[in-house]
Design a protein around this motif. Sequence first.
Motif: not given
Length: 334
Positions: A190-206, A248-260
């Motif tokens: 269910g990832s969308t273009s909005s998720d791509v933009i949000a996570l990309s901005c988060w990673v760039i800020a980090c 970094l973990c927060a941005g990922s979990v907000a987008s895809v949940g808890s990846i073990g």
Amino acid sequence: MISGLCSFRESRVLWVCTGVLGLTLAVAVLSMTVGAVTLSVADVFNALGGGKNEFIVMQYRGPRVVVAMLAGGSLAVAGVFLQGALRNPLASPDVVGVTKWAGLGAFLVSVSTPPSWAVWAIPIGVIVGSLSGCLMLFAIGRLLAGGIAGFALAGVALGLFAHALVQYVMVLFPSRADQSMVWLAGSVYGSTSSDVIALSCWVIACLPLIFVGTKHLDAGGFSNETLISIGLSPTLLRGGLVVVSVLLCAGSVASVGSIGFLGLLAPHAARLLVGSRPAALVTTSALLGALILTTADLLGRIVALPNEIPAGIVAAVIGGPYLIFLLFREAKSD
């Protein structure tokens, strides 16, 4: 001789990174061929150029792949920094329970705030949950003063406690139970273009924080006394690395949940391939994290057709046995 050795190492890092990047892109293209409408590789490239299936690839499958790559890379780098900060090879965000607490924070916010607040409320919940998990782990670690295995077990216990709290909240709010499955299992569905933009901005800020953290990563392996003797504050250094890891973990979990286990697998694999030099380790870990999560998502989509297994479950199936192997290895070395 020294210059030749350095040149060999740099060449090896370049070849490894190029190879991993190539594999990641190949898996990404294959992922975009799988779905309700099966596409060929040629169809995917044609769609990327604006062809017949552009809507399917660009609006559904493409964003899913990009989010998997960004989230996987972020979790891998978070694992590198957390291991460096805690001087513990088992200290990855998933093993020590940080991702579970991040998921708990996200779920608590999602059930206690209006849906219109989700855009900003869930990231805040994820960050607060992650920091809470880290603080409790530090407190328990200081009280127990245990070794590597004890530290890992304390993190696993905290993760299970967070999982139990999520289950309890699900009982209190059964109508929101479906939303919790993303945080529990981890999925890029269910990832969308909005998720791509949000996570990309988060990673760039980090990125500036990642560069600074990479520069000081080697120092994290020194004892507190050594750090003080060379004019560095152990609290600021280790705390800074942990904060970058949590962000970094927060941005990922907000987008895809808890990846073990992804934050454990990628750094260890990167050390085997390129060694422990910070710049090479961080870069290779990020690329391997992207490859692992993209591959896990692809496998989850094809092994149980027409059903789909969340990528987090596939990663856990791979990472669980590897964690047990590491625990046995560390126990023998003590």
